[in-house]
Design an enzyme around this catalytic site. Structure first.
Site, PDB file in Angstrom:
ATOM      1  N   GLU A  92       0.822  -1.194   0.000  1.00  0.00           N
ATOM      2  CA  GLU A  92       0.000   0.000   0.000  1.00  0.00           C
ATOM      3  C   GLU A  92       0.858   1.245   0.000  1.00  0.00           C
ATOM      4  O   GLU A  92       1.980   1.253   0.502  1.00  0.00           O
ATOM      5  CB  GLU A  92      -0.925  -0.019   1.217  1.00  0.00           C
ATOM      6  CG  GLU A  92      -1.867  -1.201   1.150  1.00  0.00           C
ATOM      7  CD  GLU A  92      -2.878  -1.233   2.263  1.00  0.00           C
ATOM      8  OE1 GLU A  92      -3.775  -2.062   2.209  1.00  0.00           O
ATOM      9  OE2 GLU A  92      -2.774  -0.423   3.197  1.00  0.00           O
ATOM     10  N   CYS A 132       3.496   8.287   0.974  1.00  0.00           N
ATOM     11  CA  CYS A 132       4.096   7.305   1.871  1.00  0.00           C
ATOM     12  C   CYS A 132       4.223   6.004   1.082  1.00  0.00           C
ATOM     13  O   CYS A 132       3.247   5.555   0.494  1.00  0.00           O
ATOM     14  CB  CYS A 132       3.159   7.144   3.074  1.00  0.00           C
ATOM     15  SG  CYS A 132       3.665   5.864   4.214  1.00  0.00           S
ATOM     16  N   CYS A 139       6.758  -7.341   7.193  1.00  0.00           N
ATOM     17  CA  CYS A 139       7.978  -6.852   7.839  1.00  0.00           C
ATOM     18  C   CYS A 139       8.470  -7.893   8.835  1.00  0.00           C
ATOM     19  O   CYS A 139       7.683  -8.549   9.512  1.00  0.00           O
ATOM     20  CB  CYS A 139       7.711  -5.529   8.564  1.00  0.00           C
ATOM     21  SG  CYS A 139       9.196  -4.841   9.339  1.00  0.00           S
ATOM     22  N   CYS A 143       7.115  -5.672  15.384  1.00  0.00           N
ATOM     23  CA  CYS A 143       6.644  -4.740  16.411  1.00  0.00           C
ATOM     24  C   CYS A 143       5.210  -5.091  16.818  1.00  0.00           C
ATOM     25  O   CYS A 143       4.379  -5.421  15.966  1.00  0.00           O
ATOM     26  CB  CYS A 143       6.730  -3.304  15.915  1.00  0.00           C
ATOM     27  SG  CYS A 143       8.408  -2.839  15.459  1.00  0.00           S
ATOM     28  N   CYS A 146       2.008  -3.221  15.225  1.00  0.00           N
ATOM     29  CA  CYS A 146       2.041  -2.929  13.788  1.00  0.00           C
ATOM     30  C   CYS A 146       1.500  -4.096  12.967  1.00  0.00           C
ATOM     31  O   CYS A 146       1.936  -5.243  13.147  1.00  0.00           O
ATOM     32  CB  CYS A 146       3.484  -2.619  13.379  1.00  0.00           C
ATOM     33  SG  CYS A 146       3.678  -2.417  11.602  1.00  0.00           S
ATOM     34  N   LEU A 245      11.302   5.365  18.002  1.00  0.00           N
ATOM     35  CA  LEU A 245      11.868   5.106  19.326  1.00  0.00           C
ATOM     36  C   LEU A 245      10.846   4.404  20.224  1.00  0.00           C
ATOM     37  O   LEU A 245      11.092   3.320  20.724  1.00  0.00           O
ATOM     38  CB  LEU A 245      12.373   6.417  19.945  1.00  0.00           C
ATOM     39  CG  LEU A 245      13.244   6.286  21.173  1.00  0.00           C
ATOM     40  CD1 LEU A 245      14.500   5.468  20.899  1.00  0.00           C
ATOM     41  CD2 LEU A 245      13.661   7.667  21.699  1.00  0.00           C
ATOM     42  N   CYS A 363      -0.561   6.039   7.800  1.00  0.00           N
ATOM     43  CA  CYS A 363       0.791   5.689   7.410  1.00  0.00           C
ATOM     44  C   CYS A 363       1.408   4.792   8.473  1.00  0.00           C
ATOM     45  O   CYS A 363       1.293   5.048   9.657  1.00  0.00           O
ATOM     46  CB  CYS A 363       1.577   6.981   7.315  1.00  0.00           C
ATOM     47  SG  CYS A 363       2.648   7.069   5.939  1.00  0.00           S
TER      48      CYS A 363
HETATM   49  N1  SAH Z   1       9.649   0.146   9.574  1.00  0.00           N
HETATM   50  C1  SAH Z   1       9.812   1.533   9.659  1.00  0.00           C
HETATM   51  C2  SAH Z   1       8.910   2.317   8.739  1.00  0.00           C
HETATM   52  C3  SAH Z   1       7.505   1.859   8.596  1.00  0.00           C
HETATM   53  S1  SAH Z   1       6.491   2.020  10.019  1.00  0.00           S
HETATM   54  C4  SAH Z   1       9.663   1.999  11.104  1.00  0.00           C
HETATM   55  O1  SAH Z   1       9.222   1.217  11.929  1.00  0.00           O
HETATM   56  O2  SAH Z   1      10.028   3.151  11.384  1.00  0.00           O
HETATM   57  C5  SAH Z   1       6.282   3.794  10.131  1.00  0.00           C
HETATM   58  C6  SAH Z   1       5.845   4.283  11.480  1.00  0.00           C
HETATM   59  O3  SAH Z   1       4.505   3.871  11.777  1.00  0.00           O
HETATM   60  C7  SAH Z   1       6.712   3.752  12.604  1.00  0.00           C
HETATM   61  O4  SAH Z   1       7.069   4.796  13.476  1.00  0.00           O
HETATM   62  C8  SAH Z   1       5.806   2.762  13.269  1.00  0.00           C
HETATM   63  O5  SAH Z   1       6.154   2.563  14.595  1.00  0.00           O
HETATM   64  C9  SAH Z   1       4.452   3.392  13.107  1.00  0.00           C
HETATM   65  N2  SAH Z   1       3.348   2.469  13.286  1.00  0.00           N
HETATM   66  C10 SAH Z   1       3.261   1.182  12.879  1.00  0.00           C
HETATM   67  N3  SAH Z   1       2.078   0.649  13.247  1.00  0.00           N
HETATM   68  C11 SAH Z   1       1.409   1.616  13.890  1.00  0.00           C
HETATM   69  C12 SAH Z   1       0.124   1.682  14.509  1.00  0.00           C
HETATM   70  N4  SAH Z   1      -0.689   0.643  14.548  1.00  0.00           N
HETATM   71  N5  SAH Z   1      -0.239   2.849  15.059  1.00  0.00           N
HETATM   72  C13 SAH Z   1       0.588   3.917  15.034  1.00  0.00           C
HETATM   73  N6  SAH Z   1       1.797   3.916  14.475  1.00  0.00           N
HETATM   74  C14 SAH Z   1       2.217   2.772  13.915  1.00  0.00           C
HETATM   75 FE1  SF4 Z   2       8.260  -3.247  10.699  1.00  0.00          FE
HETATM   76 FE2  SF4 Z   2       5.985  -2.234  11.537  1.00  0.00          FE
HETATM   77 FE3  SF4 Z   2       8.038  -2.374  13.193  1.00  0.00          FE
HETATM   78 FE4  SF4 Z   2       8.118  -0.619  11.163  1.00  0.00          FE
HETATM   79  S1  SF4 Z   2       6.705  -0.614  12.891  1.00  0.00           S
HETATM   80  S2  SF4 Z   2       9.727  -2.029  11.820  1.00  0.00           S
HETATM   81  S3  SF4 Z   2       6.968  -1.775   9.621  1.00  0.00           S
HETATM   82  S4  SF4 Z   2       6.974  -4.122  12.289  1.00  0.00           S
END
Ligand code: SAH
Ligand code: SF4
Length: 380
Positions: A92, A132, A139, A143, A146, A245, A363
């Protein structure tokens, strides 16, 4: 890297390609411009090239690597594109129109890329659009909050598929819209797919191609320390850097982001200190607020202390709920309280607006919905 797809070739690669075929050198630039400045990937449409050259390009595999399956338009103007790749996998990408004029940006996607100074002439009446884009299908970082992390890594995108999202988006811009910022904040961890990401960055910032200014392209990472250093060395800090972070102590961060076990907070912050950031630029610190996990006033104070002396701005992201987890965002007052602590400590601190919620276009929360994409344009 395996052999480069034609869309992934830079002008130097094309020069070698045309030379090997006895073509004149200037054709290299012409082919690159057709693809990256004009967005044309079908050789049959490259009308100023000879039929023989067009045939050679087709034989070489030049053609689109991705198509827009579904476009969903949100009431706030945000458009979510479901991009179908050659093997049927989908990623996406989100287009976020900003506001017209100088020094105004409406949300983090702009704020992450646009820095304090804006020395470029602004086209009167232009609507700046931020995009974006994704770098992987799923991934591997896992996390907890996510959707991509819960899905796990399906595969890396090639550089042609990463820049391909930008080429597709440019075709969808409306009159008066200008693509200004690109953030690598979609599905995937860009620095886990380093070579493809670095090449895509070179392609989209090449002046004869899409021509994005490198300071308007931002890579967001969960904190892969060796690759942050590598990116700094490769691009001299000119590409924007955003770092997720999300916690102020290692125990909490490891629970939310397993990558912290390999690169704990102190190691990550040392990498940021060493990043060769040009003067007046700042690193964006992303902090996803998860209710009861990392959102207390004490943690806000600790964050302010941790970041002391670093050239950063802070982007707070109230967590978007995902179906695979019971974690959720704090209420507005708690978010505002967290922000106030950072602002009072002198940080520039934004709360990411929830744009495109009605089309699940937040995003970084690009869910793998599973449904086979259909060509459809929804206008709500
Ligand atoms: N992998 C990279 C970039 C993609 S995620 C990273 O983690 O930075 C981009 C941002 O979206 C990251 O800061 C991530 O922590 C945040 N993100 C992912 N899932 C989310 C969610 N459910 N709610 C809010 N932010 C989220
Ligand atoms: Fe991967 Fe989602 Fe963590 Fe970004 S926030 S590193 S996309 S698992």
């Amino acid at each position: 890297m395996t052999e480069l797809h034609p869309i992934a070739r830079l002008p130097d690669d094309w020069r070698a390609w045309v030379a090997a075929r006895g073509e004149r050198a200037f054709r290299a630039g012409a082919i690159f411009r057709w693809i990256h400045a004009r967005g044309v990937t079908d050789p049959a449409r490259m009308t100023d090239l000879s039929l023989a050259l067009r045939g050679a390009l087709s034989a070489d595999g030049l053609g689109p690597t991705a198509a827009v399956g579904v476009v969903r338009q949100s009431a706030d103007g945000t458009r979510k594109l479901v991009v179908t790749l050659g093997d049927g996998a989908a990623v996406e990408s989100v287009l976020i129109p900003g506001v017209t004029g100088k020094h105004k940006f409406v949300d983090d996607a702009d704020a992450a890329a646009a820095d304090d100074e804006d020395d470029e002439a602004e086209e009167a009446g232009a609507v700046r659009v931020s995009q974006c884009i994704s770098t992987q299908v799923g991934c591997a970082m896992g996390c907890a909050f996510c959707a991509s992390g819960v899905a796990g890594l399906k595969r890396h995108l090639g550089p042609e598929e990463i820049v391909g999202q930008v080429l597709l988006a440019k075709q969808l811009l409306r009159p008066g819209e200008q693509l200004r910022n690109v953030v690598l904040m979609g599905m995937g961890e860009p620095l886990h797919n380093y070579d493809a990401t670095a090449r895509a960055l070179r392609l989209m910032t090449h002046p004869e191609g899409v021509g994005l200014s490198s300071r308007r392209v931002t890579v967001s990472t969960s904190g892969l320390v060796p690759e942050i250093a590598r990116l700094g060395a490769d691009v001299g800090g000119h590409i924007g850097l955003a770092v997720s972070l999300h916690a102020t102590d290692d125990e909490t961060r490891s629970r939310l982001m397993p990558i912290n076990r390999r690169y704990p907070i102190a190691t990550l912050l040392a990498a940021l200190r060493a990043y060769p950031l040009p003067k007046r630029r700042r690193i964006t610190i992303e902090y996803t607020l998860v209710s009861g996990r990392n959102d207390s006033p004490a943690e806000a104070k600790k964050l302010a202390r941790l970041l002391e002396g670093l050239p950063v701005k802070v982007n707070l992201i109230p967590m978007n709920p995902i179906s695979a987890s019971t974690l959720g965002p704090p209420d507005r007052a708690r978010v505002a309280g967290f922000q106030r602590v950072l602002t009072d400590a002198g940080y520039s601190c934004f709360v990411r607006k929830r744009r495109g919620d009605d089309v699940a276009a937040a995003c970084g929360q690009l869910a793998l919905e599973g449904a086979a994409p259909k060509v459809r344009v929804d206008r709500s």
